[in-house]
Scaffold this active site. Structure first.
Site, PDB file in Angstrom:
ATOM      1  N   LYS A  22       0.790  -0.811  -0.292  1.00 46.82           N
ATOM      2  CA  LYS A  22      -0.006  -0.304  -0.051  1.00 46.82           C
ATOM      3  C   LYS A  22       0.329   1.156  -0.167  1.00 46.82           C
ATOM      4  CE  LYS A  22      -2.040   1.469   4.146  1.00 46.82           C
ATOM      5  NZ  LYS A  22      -0.850   2.877   4.441  1.00 46.82           N
ATOM      6  N   ASN A  23       1.833   1.181   0.846  1.00 49.76           N
ATOM      7  CA  ASN A  23       3.023   2.344   0.786  1.00 49.76           C
ATOM      8  C   ASN A  23       3.757   2.599   0.120  1.00 49.76           C
ATOM      9  OD1 ASN A  23       0.979   3.467   3.115  1.00 49.76           O
ATOM     10  ND2 ASN A  23       2.235   2.244   4.923  1.00 49.76           N
ATOM     11  N   ARG A  92      -4.377  10.746   3.888  1.00 45.17           N
ATOM     12  CA  ARG A  92      -3.037  11.350   4.346  1.00 45.17           C
ATOM     13  C   ARG A  92      -2.352  11.355   3.136  1.00 45.17           C
ATOM     14  NH1 ARG A  92      -0.239  13.992   7.957  1.00 45.17           N
ATOM     15  NH2 ARG A  92       1.834  13.264   7.269  1.00 45.17           N
ATOM     16  N   CYS A 116      -4.871  11.669  12.138  1.00 45.60           N
ATOM     17  CA  CYS A 116      -5.805  10.388  13.026  1.00 45.60           C
ATOM     18  C   CYS A 116      -5.581  10.321  14.268  1.00 45.60           C
ATOM     19  CB  CYS A 116      -5.148   9.355  11.664  1.00 45.60           C
ATOM     20  SG  CYS A 116      -3.454   9.565  11.827  1.00 45.60           S
ATOM     21  N   ARG A 121       0.233  14.036  12.682  1.00 46.76           N
ATOM     22  CA  ARG A 121       0.192  13.878  11.145  1.00 46.76           C
ATOM     23  C   ARG A 121       0.277  15.666  10.596  1.00 46.76           C
ATOM     24  NH1 ARG A 121      -1.254   8.801   9.876  1.00 46.76           N
ATOM     25  NH2 ARG A 121       1.020   9.106   8.434  1.00 46.76           N
ATOM     26  N   PRO A 122       1.119  16.516  10.986  1.00 42.45           N
ATOM     27  CA  PRO A 122       1.703  17.807  10.871  1.00 42.45           C
ATOM     28  C   PRO A 122       2.505  17.382   9.405  1.00 42.45           C
ATOM     29  CG  PRO A 122       3.293  16.867  12.454  1.00 42.45           C
ATOM     30  CD  PRO A 122       2.300  16.026  12.225  1.00 42.45           C
ATOM     31  N   ASP A 124       4.039  20.336   8.465  1.00 38.68           N
ATOM     32  CA  ASP A 124       5.248  21.086   8.280  1.00 38.68           C
ATOM     33  C   ASP A 124       6.537  21.066   7.518  1.00 38.68           C
ATOM     34  OD1 ASP A 124       5.688  19.574  10.906  1.00 38.68           O
ATOM     35  OD2 ASP A 124       6.722  20.707  10.855  1.00 38.68           O
ATOM     36  N   LYS A 161      14.219  15.719   9.771  1.00 40.57           N
ATOM     37  CA  LYS A 161      13.799  14.750  10.195  1.00 40.57           C
ATOM     38  C   LYS A 161      12.805  13.553   9.560  1.00 40.57           C
ATOM     39  CE  LYS A 161      10.587  14.870  13.517  1.00 40.57           C
ATOM     40  NZ  LYS A 161       8.861  15.382  13.866  1.00 40.57           N
ATOM     41  N   SER A 163      11.143  12.209   7.520  1.00 40.64           N
ATOM     42  CA  SER A 163      10.310  12.025   7.053  1.00 40.64           C
ATOM     43  C   SER A 163       9.608  10.849   5.514  1.00 40.64           C
ATOM     44  CB  SER A 163       9.369  13.675   7.139  1.00 40.64           C
ATOM     45  OG  SER A 163       8.056  13.230   6.106  1.00 40.64           O
ATOM     46  N   ASP A 306       4.615   0.752  11.880  1.00 45.02           N
ATOM     47  CA  ASP A 306       3.164  -0.532  11.348  1.00 45.02           C
ATOM     48  C   ASP A 306       3.523  -1.767  11.857  1.00 45.02           C
ATOM     49  OD1 ASP A 306       3.394   1.680   8.331  1.00 45.02           O
ATOM     50  OD2 ASP A 306       2.592   2.785  10.353  1.00 45.02           O
ATOM     51  N   ILE A 328       7.899   6.828  16.731  1.00 42.46           N
ATOM     52  CA  ILE A 328       7.557   7.825  15.783  1.00 42.46           C
ATOM     53  C   ILE A 328       6.923   8.517  15.975  1.00 42.46           C
ATOM     54  CG2 ILE A 328       6.722   7.243  13.041  1.00 42.46           C
ATOM     55  CD1 ILE A 328       9.936   6.626  13.265  1.00 42.46           C
ATOM     56  N   ARG A 398      -8.520  -0.660   4.742  1.00 46.64           N
ATOM     57  CA  ARG A 398      -8.038   0.275   4.003  1.00 46.64           C
ATOM     58  C   ARG A 398      -6.690  -0.423   4.146  1.00 46.64           C
ATOM     59  NH1 ARG A 398      -7.075   6.029   7.902  1.00 46.64           N
ATOM     60  NH2 ARG A 398      -5.753   5.894   6.013  1.00 46.64           N
TER      61      ARG A 398
HETATM   62  C1  EPZ Z   1       4.659   6.989   6.241  1.00 49.12           C
HETATM   63  O1  EPZ Z   1       3.758   7.723   6.665  1.00 49.12           O
HETATM   64  C2  EPZ Z   1       3.610   5.948   6.262  1.00 49.12           C
HETATM   65  N1  EPZ Z   1       2.632   6.000   5.553  1.00 49.12           N
HETATM   66  C3  EPZ Z   1       3.079   5.143   8.017  1.00 49.12           C
HETATM   67  O2  EPZ Z   1       1.962   4.197   7.584  1.00 49.12           O
HETATM   68  C4  EPZ Z   1       3.600   5.251   8.100  1.00 49.12           C
HETATM   69  O3  EPZ Z   1       3.937   4.822   9.564  1.00 49.12           O
HETATM   70  C5  EPZ Z   1       4.745   6.373   8.284  1.00 49.12           C
HETATM   71  O4  EPZ Z   1       5.572   6.569   6.869  1.00 49.12           O
HETATM   72  C6  EPZ Z   1       6.236   6.242   9.345  1.00 49.12           C
HETATM   73  O5  EPZ Z   1       7.107   4.808   8.456  1.00 49.12           O
HETATM   74  C7  EPZ Z   1       1.974   6.331   4.298  1.00 49.12           C
HETATM   75  O6  EPZ Z   1       2.825   6.041   3.884  1.00 49.12           O
HETATM   76  C8  EPZ Z   1       1.065   6.261   3.535  1.00 49.12           C
HETATM   77  P1  EPZ Z   1       6.520  10.613   8.271  1.00 49.12           P
HETATM   78  P2  EPZ Z   1       3.921   9.267   6.823  1.00 49.12           P
HETATM   79  O7  EPZ Z   1       6.561  11.935   7.730  1.00 49.12           O
HETATM   80  O8  EPZ Z   1       4.440   9.343   5.999  1.00 49.12           O
HETATM   81  C9  EPZ Z   1       6.277  13.117  11.524  1.00 49.12           C
HETATM   82  C10 EPZ Z   1       0.417   3.518   8.122  1.00 49.12           C
HETATM   83  O9  EPZ Z   1      -0.577   2.638   8.463  1.00 49.12           O
HETATM   84  N2  EPZ Z   1       6.334  14.145  11.028  1.00 49.12           N
HETATM   85  O10 EPZ Z   1       7.549   9.551   8.272  1.00 49.12           O
HETATM   86  O11 EPZ Z   1       3.200  10.608   8.072  1.00 49.12           O
HETATM   87  C11 EPZ Z   1       5.457  12.878  12.151  1.00 49.12           C
HETATM   88  O12 EPZ Z   1       4.309  14.080  12.767  1.00 49.12           O
HETATM   89  C12 EPZ Z   1       0.499   4.605   8.015  1.00 49.12           C
HETATM   90  O13 EPZ Z   1       0.093   2.727   6.621  1.00 49.12           O
HETATM   91  C13 EPZ Z   1       6.500  15.958  10.628  1.00 49.12           C
HETATM   92  O14 EPZ Z   1       6.197  16.394  11.964  1.00 49.12           O
HETATM   93  O15 EPZ Z   1       5.261   9.169   7.911  1.00 49.12           O
HETATM   94  C14 EPZ Z   1       6.060  11.537  12.579  1.00 49.12           C
HETATM   95  O16 EPZ Z   1       6.141  11.525  14.135  1.00 49.12           O
HETATM   96  C15 EPZ Z   1       0.696   4.632   8.787  1.00 49.12           C
HETATM   97  N3  EPZ Z   1       6.307  16.790  10.046  1.00 49.12           N
HETATM   98  C16 EPZ Z   1       6.886  11.952  11.856  1.00 49.12           C
HETATM   99  O17 EPZ Z   1       7.643  12.682  10.990  1.00 49.12           O
HETATM  100  C17 EPZ Z   1       5.800  16.448   8.261  1.00 49.12           C
HETATM  101  O18 EPZ Z   1       5.838  17.032   7.960  1.00 49.12           O
HETATM  102  C18 EPZ Z   1       7.027  10.398  10.834  1.00 49.12           C
HETATM  103  O19 EPZ Z   1       6.085  10.511  10.031  1.00 49.12           O
HETATM  104  C19 EPZ Z   1       5.924  14.811   8.482  1.00 49.12           C
HETATM  105  C20 EPZ Z   1       6.095  14.171   9.530  1.00 49.12           C
END
Ligand code: EPZ
Length: 420
Positions: A22-23, A92, A116, A121-122, A124, A161, A163, A306, A328, A398
């Site tokens: 999915k991801n 998202r 969620c 889930r910011p 920024d 970070k 991300s 996950d 995370i 989902r």
């Molecule tokens: C992706 O979410 C995945 N979703 C998530 O899977 C997965 O848990 C996550 O990566 C971590 O591996 C998809 O791929 C659709 P991040 P994402 O940006 O991109 C912070 C599932 O169940 N952050 O790496 O949102 C954030 O709050 C989902 O399939 C900021 O602060 O993850 C978190 O603490 C759940 N500012 C950390 O970074 C930002 O602008 C990691 O988030 C973006 C993120």
């Protein structure tokens, strides 16, 4: 919302074919907007989130032919850039519309994707780095307004970070950027590597995806082609744990064990017998209970957040005590309150839970809170004694393709009660 009625305890054993990731599929679907020729994408999982991403593409005027694979043609995009709020908020991943649409149409208005249950889930970092690449972005009344003057401009970005989402937004922006973009401290998830492989197959120039430095040389055009999505490492880990917590054995086919190193290592520490091949992995628990094992989640290649809810369930019925640390997301232990209703013995300490393995879990009426947590509750129902009822299980649709069919093929006694 539908519910599951699950009778346990059962031992889960057998073999299953793992679906496409999915991801990996979601960023690749949005990346297809960048290409004005036909692309064929294979191994796309049949999931609610994928359906919603397809609806967003159709809203844009993208032509999509559904079959065993998806044939996508984004040649004639409607020149409108406003998206229905409910559709945008349904996933998202809709945040990944911004970069390709700025590249194709130069402007976009889209509602904030929203948080969620697992965290705020910011976005920024997405906004900060797209601005660094030349986009003008502002947020007003919960909408994001973004413009770009002709193209993005390459830049050297050092991510504060790693991300996943922001790394993907940068890649989708930099693909046609003037000059070179360097991303340091990039996320290294296999899904990012898959996105880069897809785009390079279509003529992009991306180096280093899967490492912490990605270099993107802007190109003038991408061409059409065929691409097969990688298998879902989270689904694979989930089914291995399903066998481990029920003393069973499982063969996961059509998957890549290399993307699950740390999870396989931790499962070996629980006493499971693990075997792997090029496109399969197996686990045999030989009717034994797993031993408790500490885990700490983190960006790839650390333990995937996950799979945290599934492994925490293992620790809650394992022999001994263990610590689970979630680094995370700030609210990814919500589901544990449901497991406590089933007899779990656990206490919370900031971003940690201390698990004391219990002999068995008891059936209960529980509620799913998010995608990965809900699968952990379903597995708990499979090993608990009695009839467990889980409400709100649409979260599962989902992220897991035909989940009850796959679990029933492994011996689960599970029935879906539709609640239209
Ligand atoms: C992706 O979410 C995945 N979703 C998530 O899977 C997965 O848990 C996550 O990566 C971590 O591996 C998809 O791929 C659709 P991040 P994402 O940006 O991109 C912070 C599932 O169940 N952050 O790496 O949102 C954030 O709050 C989902 O399939 C900021 O602060 O993850 C978190 O603490 C759940 N500012 C950390 O970074 C930002 O602008 C990691 O988030 C973006 C993120």
């Amino acid at each position: 919302m539908d519910k599951f009625i699950i009778k346990g305890p059962v031992q889960l054993k057998g073999k299953i074919n793992i679906s496409g990731s999915k991801n990996a599929a979601l960023p690749i679907l949005f990346a297809s907007i960048l290409i004005d020729e036909s692309v064929e994408i294979q191994n796309i999982p049949k999931l609610k989130d994928i359906d919603n991403a397809i609806k967003l593409l159709l809203h844009l005027g993208v032509k999509i032919k559904k079959g065993k694979s998806l044939i996508i043609n984004a040649n004639n995009l409607y020149n409108h850039y406003i998206f229905p709020k409910n559709l945008v908020k349904s996933i998202r991943a809709s945040i990944w519309l911004i970069s390709p649409i700025l590249n194709r149409l130069g402007k976009i208005k889209i509602s904030l994707p929203g948080g969620c249950s697992i965290g705020k889930r910011p976005i920024d970092l997405h906004i900060k780095y797209l601005k660094k690449l030349g986009a003008k972005i502002y947020i007003k009344n919960n909408n994001i307004y973004a413009y770009i003057n002709k193209t993005f401009k390459g830049s050297h970005i050092i991510m504060e970070k790693s991300s996943v989402g922001a790394t993907i937004s940068i890649i989708l922006a930099a693909i046609y950027a003037y000059k070179i973009t360097i991303i340091d401290n990039a996320a290294k998830e296999p899904e990012i590597k898959d996105l880069a492989n897809f785009l390079n197959t279509m003529g992009a120039k991306i180096k280093g995806a899967g490492t912490n430095q990605i270099i993107i040389k802007g190109v003038l055009k991408l061409k059409g082609g065929i691409y097969k999505i990688i298998s879902d490492r989270i689904e694979t880990g989930t089914f291995l744990i399903a066998a481990a917590i029920s003393g069973g054995q499982i063969l996961c086919q059509k998957t890549n064990p290399k993307n699950l190193d740390i999870v396989l290592k931790k499962l070996k520490y629980t006493g499971a017998e693990i075997k792997t091949g090029k496109n399969w992995c197996s686990l045999n628990m030989k009717n034994r209970k797993p031993k408790a094992v500490d885990i700490i989640t983190g960006p790839y290649p650390d333990f995937p957040t996950d799979i945290q809810p599934q492994f925490t369930l293992l620790n809650l019925i394992a022999l001994g005590k263990s610590k689970v640390t979630e680094t995370i997301f700030e609210n990814r232990f919500l589901y544990i309150h449901e497991l406590i209703k089933m007899g779990a013995n656990v206490f919370f300490k900031k971003n940690q839970v201390i698990c004391k393995g219990v002999k068995k879990l008891y059936s209960a009426k529980i509620v799913a809170t998010d995608l990965r947590a809900s699968i952990s509750l379903v597995l708990a129902g499979c090993i608990a004694s009695g009839k467990t009822i889980i409400n709100n299980i649409n979260y599962i649709d989902r992220g897991y393709e035909t989940i009850e069919k796959k679990l029933i093929s492994l011996g689960a006694n599970i029935k879906r009660i539709k609640n239209n």
